[in-house]
Write an enzyme that holds these catalytic residues in place. Sequence first.
Site, PDB file in Angstrom:
ATOM      1  N   HIS A 134       0.844  -1.197   0.000  1.00  0.00           N
ATOM      2  CA  HIS A 134       0.000   0.000   0.000  1.00  0.00           C
ATOM      3  C   HIS A 134       0.884   1.254   0.000  1.00  0.00           C
ATOM      4  O   HIS A 134       0.548   2.262  -0.603  1.00  0.00           O
ATOM      5  CB  HIS A 134      -0.890   0.045   1.248  1.00  0.00           C
ATOM      6  CG  HIS A 134      -1.897  -1.064   1.324  1.00  0.00           C
ATOM      7  ND1 HIS A 134      -3.247  -0.836   1.429  1.00  0.00           N
ATOM      8  CD2 HIS A 134      -1.758  -2.410   1.316  1.00  0.00           C
ATOM      9  CE1 HIS A 134      -3.889  -1.994   1.493  1.00  0.00           C
ATOM     10  NE2 HIS A 134      -3.005  -2.957   1.437  1.00  0.00           N
ATOM     11  N   HIS A 152       4.616 -14.325  -5.646  1.00  0.00           N
ATOM     12  CA  HIS A 152       3.299 -14.641  -5.097  1.00  0.00           C
ATOM     13  C   HIS A 152       2.210 -13.844  -5.818  1.00  0.00           C
ATOM     14  O   HIS A 152       1.038 -13.990  -5.540  1.00  0.00           O
ATOM     15  CB  HIS A 152       3.260 -14.340  -3.597  1.00  0.00           C
ATOM     16  CG  HIS A 152       3.306 -12.876  -3.250  1.00  0.00           C
ATOM     17  ND1 HIS A 152       4.134 -11.963  -3.877  1.00  0.00           N
ATOM     18  CD2 HIS A 152       2.610 -12.148  -2.337  1.00  0.00           C
ATOM     19  CE1 HIS A 152       3.952 -10.763  -3.365  1.00  0.00           C
ATOM     20  NE2 HIS A 152       3.029 -10.846  -2.426  1.00  0.00           N
ATOM     21  N   TRP A 172       0.096  -7.437  -6.125  1.00  0.00           N
ATOM     22  CA  TRP A 172      -0.109  -6.599  -7.313  1.00  0.00           C
ATOM     23  C   TRP A 172       1.101  -5.714  -7.614  1.00  0.00           C
ATOM     24  O   TRP A 172       1.435  -5.488  -8.778  1.00  0.00           O
ATOM     25  CB  TRP A 172      -1.377  -5.776  -7.164  1.00  0.00           C
ATOM     26  CG  TRP A 172      -1.720  -4.985  -8.396  1.00  0.00           C
ATOM     27  CD1 TRP A 172      -1.987  -3.662  -8.461  1.00  0.00           C
ATOM     28  CD2 TRP A 172      -1.845  -5.479  -9.754  1.00  0.00           C
ATOM     29  NE1 TRP A 172      -2.266  -3.282  -9.766  1.00  0.00           N
ATOM     30  CE2 TRP A 172      -2.178  -4.396 -10.575  1.00  0.00           C
ATOM     31  CE3 TRP A 172      -1.687  -6.736 -10.345  1.00  0.00           C
ATOM     32  CZ2 TRP A 172      -2.365  -4.509 -11.952  1.00  0.00           C
ATOM     33  CZ3 TRP A 172      -1.868  -6.863 -11.722  1.00  0.00           C
ATOM     34  CH2 TRP A 172      -2.207  -5.760 -12.501  1.00  0.00           C
ATOM     35  N   GLU A 211       5.548  -4.608 -11.092  1.00  0.00           N
ATOM     36  CA  GLU A 211       6.994  -4.385 -11.219  1.00  0.00           C
ATOM     37  C   GLU A 211       7.601  -5.388 -12.201  1.00  0.00           C
ATOM     38  O   GLU A 211       8.472  -5.048 -12.998  1.00  0.00           O
ATOM     39  CB  GLU A 211       7.657  -4.490  -9.830  1.00  0.00           C
ATOM     40  CG  GLU A 211       7.326  -3.294  -8.944  1.00  0.00           C
ATOM     41  CD  GLU A 211       7.516  -3.532  -7.446  1.00  0.00           C
ATOM     42  OE1 GLU A 211       7.130  -2.653  -6.657  1.00  0.00           O
ATOM     43  OE2 GLU A 211       8.044  -4.595  -7.056  1.00  0.00           O
ATOM     44  N   ASP A 249      -5.921 -10.987  -3.724  1.00  0.00           N
ATOM     45  CA  ASP A 249      -5.984 -10.724  -5.158  1.00  0.00           C
ATOM     46  C   ASP A 249      -4.946 -11.518  -5.944  1.00  0.00           C
ATOM     47  O   ASP A 249      -5.052 -11.659  -7.159  1.00  0.00           O
ATOM     48  CB  ASP A 249      -5.800  -9.233  -5.434  1.00  0.00           C
ATOM     49  CG  ASP A 249      -4.471  -8.706  -4.927  1.00  0.00           C
ATOM     50  OD1 ASP A 249      -4.035  -9.113  -3.834  1.00  0.00           O
ATOM     51  OD2 ASP A 249      -3.837  -7.885  -5.623  1.00  0.00           O
TER      52      ASP A 249
HETATM   53  N1  UDP Z   1       9.597  -5.761  -1.932  1.00  0.00           N
HETATM   54  C1  UDP Z   1      10.909  -5.340  -1.922  1.00  0.00           C
HETATM   55  N2  UDP Z   1      11.849  -6.228  -1.536  1.00  0.00           N
HETATM   56  C2  UDP Z   1      11.587  -7.516  -1.195  1.00  0.00           C
HETATM   57  C3  UDP Z   1      10.225  -7.935  -1.238  1.00  0.00           C
HETATM   58  C4  UDP Z   1       9.268  -7.030  -1.612  1.00  0.00           C
HETATM   59  O1  UDP Z   1      11.231  -4.204  -2.251  1.00  0.00           O
HETATM   60  O2  UDP Z   1      12.521  -8.244  -0.849  1.00  0.00           O
HETATM   61  C5  UDP Z   1       8.583  -4.779  -2.335  1.00  0.00           C
HETATM   62  C6  UDP Z   1       8.121  -5.024  -3.742  1.00  0.00           C
HETATM   63  O3  UDP Z   1       8.957  -4.325  -4.647  1.00  0.00           O
HETATM   64  C7  UDP Z   1       6.704  -4.510  -3.724  1.00  0.00           C
HETATM   65  C8  UDP Z   1       6.261  -4.687  -2.279  1.00  0.00           C
HETATM   66  O4  UDP Z   1       7.436  -4.929  -1.514  1.00  0.00           O
HETATM   67  O5  UDP Z   1       6.655  -3.147  -4.076  1.00  0.00           O
HETATM   68  C9  UDP Z   1       5.355  -5.883  -2.078  1.00  0.00           C
HETATM   69  O6  UDP Z   1       4.100  -5.558  -2.564  1.00  0.00           O
HETATM   70  P1  UDP Z   1       3.178  -6.649  -3.220  1.00  0.00           P
HETATM   71  O7  UDP Z   1       1.897  -5.971  -3.566  1.00  0.00           O
HETATM   72  O8  UDP Z   1       3.857  -7.336  -4.326  1.00  0.00           O
HETATM   73  O9  UDP Z   1       2.984  -7.735  -2.103  1.00  0.00           O
HETATM   74  P2  UDP Z   1       2.478  -7.675  -0.583  1.00  0.00           P
HETATM   75  O10 UDP Z   1       3.648  -7.395   0.251  1.00  0.00           O
HETATM   76  O11 UDP Z   1       1.430  -6.601  -0.493  1.00  0.00           O
HETATM   77  O12 UDP Z   1       1.947  -9.056  -0.404  1.00  0.00           O
END
Ligand code: UDP
Length: 459
Positions: free
Chosen positions: A21, A353, A356, A361, A377
């Site tokens: 978020h 996983h 979003w 990315e 989602d």
């Molecule tokens: N992310 C990161 N480094 C990591 C793992 C995740 O910078 O080692 C960042 C990734 O680039 C993304 C966010 O954490 O912007 C994860 O958001 P996402 O919606 O993919 O997954 P969530 O954490 O909400 O399940």
Amino acid sequence: MEIFKNEKSHVLIAIFPGQGHINPSLQLSKQLIKLGIKVTLTTSLSAFNKIKNLPNIEGLSFAPFSDGYDGNFEGSFEEFHLFYSSIKSLGSEFIFNLVKLNSTNGTPITHVIYTVVMEWACLVAKKFNISSTLFWIQPATVFDIYYYRYTNYSDYFKNCDSKDKIIELPGLPPLSPIDLPSFVFDDVECNNWATESIKMQMEILNNEKNPKILVNTFDDLEFDALRILKNNVTMVAIGPSIPLHFLDDNSFGADMIEIRSNNYMDWLNLMTNKSVIYIAFGSYTEISSQLMEEIGQGLLKCGRPFLWVIREGQNGEKMVSCKDELEKKGKIVNWCSQVKVLKHPSVGCFLTHCGWNSTLEGIASGVPLVACPIWNDQICNAKLVQDVWQTGVRVNAGEGGIVERNEFERCIEIAMKDEELQKNAKKWRDLAKKAMGENGSSNVNLKAYANEFLLNHSC
Ligand code: UDP
């Protein structure tokens, strides 16, 4: 397009305290500031504390509040509703006082933007008669599904847990139960807090006249999904909301991204072009130790170099039995700057996983995806990746619901070798970049939206 600059415009962005978020909200803030709008970001203190370097940008301020746990929530997933009700009640009170305080100190808040499951922030705004906009940080398709589910179209979902059912929703690809986001099933007790929040969100929008929401997607990516509800909700695509320098070809730049492990970039520099499998499951999703083991064994079967993010405390660091063997072949870190990694020329595919942000990315970096969704989602995102955009392949669960090592190997090999996937990945990367260009669709959409809500506060 002429932008109406109004020193008096002050947007409060209320963010649920998850990386998924925070990252897009920060990008949105930067874009709004460029348009001459003052922005205050509010989320819980623990989320701010995790960010190493808060950006120092003129026009951007931060308003942290205690969510009642301050990073020490130790409940299980089943108990997450406790966290949610705590942040909801403390956050509502905080935002109420913040709006009140700002109304007398010369920079009144003129608009509130809030992310998913933060509908209570919008209810606070209503108390002050301040307009608000939902920033939907998931695909437009997922919004459509929830909208259909929780408004007058719920009949479409009858028997939606029966295995062979195909659900045909207007404007969307045919969906089977294994494609649906978790919160359409309102009989799963541990998800009640989220389904209630989404129901409430849809109700709020239904009670508004011509509601408009911002969506972290882009027109080319979800053209129909963005338009199918146009008589009910206007969806404004403003994404991909990822660091703009990431979409450029040359520079990285620092950003609001936690970096706890270093030297992986040096390691990536030593690898050959497109040879590395990058594996990450986002910022909070828990995966079982059994799945970790299967991923680890699958990687060994592939025999390719890999960079694997296993977060501290995440099942697996100690549990992957083959850790020593794995470390001979690849690198395990507990965090990395994902956008930097994805842009690195050594990365050949991304086992994700399908959160979003990660999906966007991956799309914006042109890297083929291996989709291993866990819940929320992610499930629907994986469907879109494989069947609609065709930039990746989704792993299939075997008997007992577990994805086995051979399946990981199979899918990784497809993502590393399949030319069609790679061609599609490049196509979507270019379209993502175009959308965020100066005259790209997302930029134009955001400016038009900003003009509209700024003008509303101009007199
Ligand atoms: N992310 C990161 N480094 C990591 C793992 C995740 O910078 O080692 C960042 C990734 O680039 C993304 C966010 O954490 O912007 C994860 O958001 P996402 O919606 O993919 O997954 P969530 O954490 O909400 O399940």
